[in-house]
Enzyme design. Structure first.
Site, PDB file in Angstrom:
ATOM      1  CG  HIS A 155      -1.739  -1.225   1.394  1.00 56.28           C
ATOM      2  ND1 HIS A 155      -2.952  -1.471   0.791  1.00 56.28           N
ATOM      3  CD2 HIS A 155      -1.453  -2.342   2.109  1.00 56.28           C
ATOM      4  CE1 HIS A 155      -3.392  -2.673   1.135  1.00 56.28           C
ATOM      5  NE2 HIS A 155      -2.496  -3.221   1.935  1.00 56.28           N
ATOM      6  CB  SER A 276      12.963  21.446 -15.277  1.00 56.55           C
ATOM      7  OG  SER A 276      12.192  22.628 -15.246  1.00 56.55           O
ATOM      8  CE  LYS A 282      11.170  18.973 -11.523  1.00 56.67           C
ATOM      9  NZ  LYS A 282      10.401  17.935 -10.887  1.00 56.67           N
ATOM     10  CD  GLU A 289       7.868  11.112 -15.354  1.00 53.97           C
ATOM     11  OE1 GLU A 289       7.783  11.545 -14.198  1.00 53.97           O
ATOM     12  OE2 GLU A 289       8.203  11.824 -16.311  1.00 53.97           O
TER      13      GLU A 289
END
Ligand code: ARG
Length: 456
Positions: A155, A276, A282, A289
């Site tokens: 979880h 970024s 970043k 992804e």
């Protein structure tokens, strides 16, 4: 050149012709179409349906068609209806009217499935190689981290201590199943439809077994009507691709979280991240992804295929031409995804300090503590409740679970109370899970050995 039209008085509508043609995408089957056609004309020669000299001329002509298309790809700009008519048109330029004999008794219905079966068979082999590479990459990382303790999660909440190798093996085993599933699917793909004609079978004395052997097929189809209708070899392959992608998406999700600053258990190879345009700090996990996102796309290919197959009658229908873009897209996407994730996995840097620090969270030891109490004679449900009450008490008092256990447990089990330091040590906790499949380093190494053996 059209392969039909004797009974027509007008040319096809231009917009419809463009809509109907499949050559813009099925030209990917050119090598397979030529291989199948060459085997077919040789079989025609062997059974006496064609004079041996004609069969040999057609065979050589077909070889030349493929060689020319490779040397001069601009030839593929031809306005052909599909790859089958392209080959016949080009063959006509090479051997003249004899080219028509390559089609003797043969239907495009059987040609298109034959070429597609050959293509999927080769693609399965390429995908299995790629999966082997990725699986072995996970094994190599798992071996590096076979005894590195980290939290395991359920979880998304820290649950029990595990080793990094245990996690790596958990992502490698599904790929072993995918690898084997593709091997099993390959047997059903590797069946010869040629010799089915349009639907009723062939009237020629073809030796289908010899034709199958020549093309490396393990069997011949058992029903001509089924052979031209069957696309479950396509949907099964695309299912395998979709399942690979779904497995990769889960791996991606774990790597995205565990490489993030909140966990920091691994560092992603910089070459697979992007920066970024606004935030200079970043390094985003775009590769992961994208692969996670592309799993939706391959799932879409599978749904498209099954939807095309739903509710059509037996026999060839033009609906079936829609199988190709879906299967090409699924195969391209999956092969590329496995390759990219292979690069990410091999380039991962493990961060043992961060893993160990997070594994020290005391809550992770609660289940182990309850089991230890039960093994000293306290019924397990009681032990579970007792440790639960200790967790609550520690929270209320703002003390550690270990401090609460030291205070309370001597009354319940002096034996366990005397072993608390060991029970709260994650490195010792993982050692207790020594049965096959468990997270103990020796069990993890054995599991990694099995993965390696199954993939090699
Ligand atoms: N381009 C077709 C396909 O990919 C080939 C079969 C055409 N057969 C036919 N009877 N029109 O499915």
């Amino acid at each position: 050149m059209k392969l039909w039209g004797g009974n027509y008085s007008t040319d096809p509508d231009r917009a419809f012709w463009n809509f109907n043609q499949s050559f813009s995408f099925d030209q990917r089957l050119l090598a397979e179409e030529v291989a199948a056609s060459r085997a077919y004309v040789r079989a025609l020669g062997r059974c006496g349906a064609l004079p041996a000299a004609d069969a040999a001329a057609l065979d050589a002509g077909l070889e030349q068609v493929l060689a020319q298309a490779r040397l001069e790809p601009e030839r593929l700009a031809l306005d052909a209806e599909d790859v089958h008519s392209f080959v016949e048109t080009r063959l006509n330029e090479v051997v003249g009217d004899l080219a028509g004999q390559a089609h003797l008794g043969r239907s495009r219905n059987e040609q298109s499935v034959t070429a597609l079966r050959l293509w999927i068979r080769a693609t399965i082999d390429a995908l299995r190689d790629a999966l082997r590479g990725l699986g072995l990459g996970l094994v190599a990382q798992g071996r590096k981290g076979h005894d590195l303790v980290m939290p395991g999660y359920t979880h998304t909440r820290a649950a029990e201590a595990i080793t990094f190798g245990h996690l790596a093996a958990a992502h490698a085993w599904p790929l072993v199943r995918d690898f084997e599933r593709l091997g099993e699917a390959r047997r059903r793909v590797n069946v010869l439809p040629l010799g089915s004609g349009a639907l009723a079978g062939t009237a020629l004395p073809l030796d289908r077994e010899a034709l199958a052997a020549e093309l490396g097929f393990e069997a011949v189809s058992g029903n001509a009507l089924d052979a031209v209708s069957d696309r479950d070899f396509v949907s099964e392959f695309v299912f395998c691709c979709a399942q690979v992608q779904i497995h990769l998406s889960r791996l991606c999700d774990d790597l995205i979280r565990f490489s993030g600053p909140e966990h920091g258990f691994v560092t992603l190879p910089e070459a697979f991240t992007t920066g970024s345009s606004l935030m200079p700090q970043k390094k985003n996990p775009d590769a992961l992804e994208l692969v996670r996102g592309k799993s939706g796309r391959v799932l879409g290919d599978l749904v498209a295929l099954l939807t095309i197959l739903k509710g059509i009658p037996a026999g060839y229908q033009k609906d079936l031409q829609e199988d190709k873009e879906a299967v090409f897209d699924a195969a391209d996407t999956t092969l590329a995804s496995v390759g990219v994730i292979g690069g990410v996995v091999s380039g991962l840097a493990l961060r043992p300090e961060a893993m160990r620090a997070a594994a020290g969270t005391e809550g992770l030891m609660a289940a182990g503590l309850a089991v230890a109490l039960a093994r000293e004679g306290l019924p397990f449900r009681k032990a579970h409740a007792l440790v639960g009450s200790l967790v609550g008490e520690a929270e209320r008092n703002g003390e550690s679970l270990l401090a609460a256990a030291r205070r309370v447990l001597p009354q319940h089990s002096p034996a366990v109370a005397g072993r608390l330091d060991a029970l709260f040590d994650p490195a010792q906790a993982v050692q207790t899970k020594a049965a096959a499949g468990g997270t103990a380093p020796a069990a993890v190494s054995a599991s990694l050995d099995q993965i390696e053996a199954r993939l090699r």
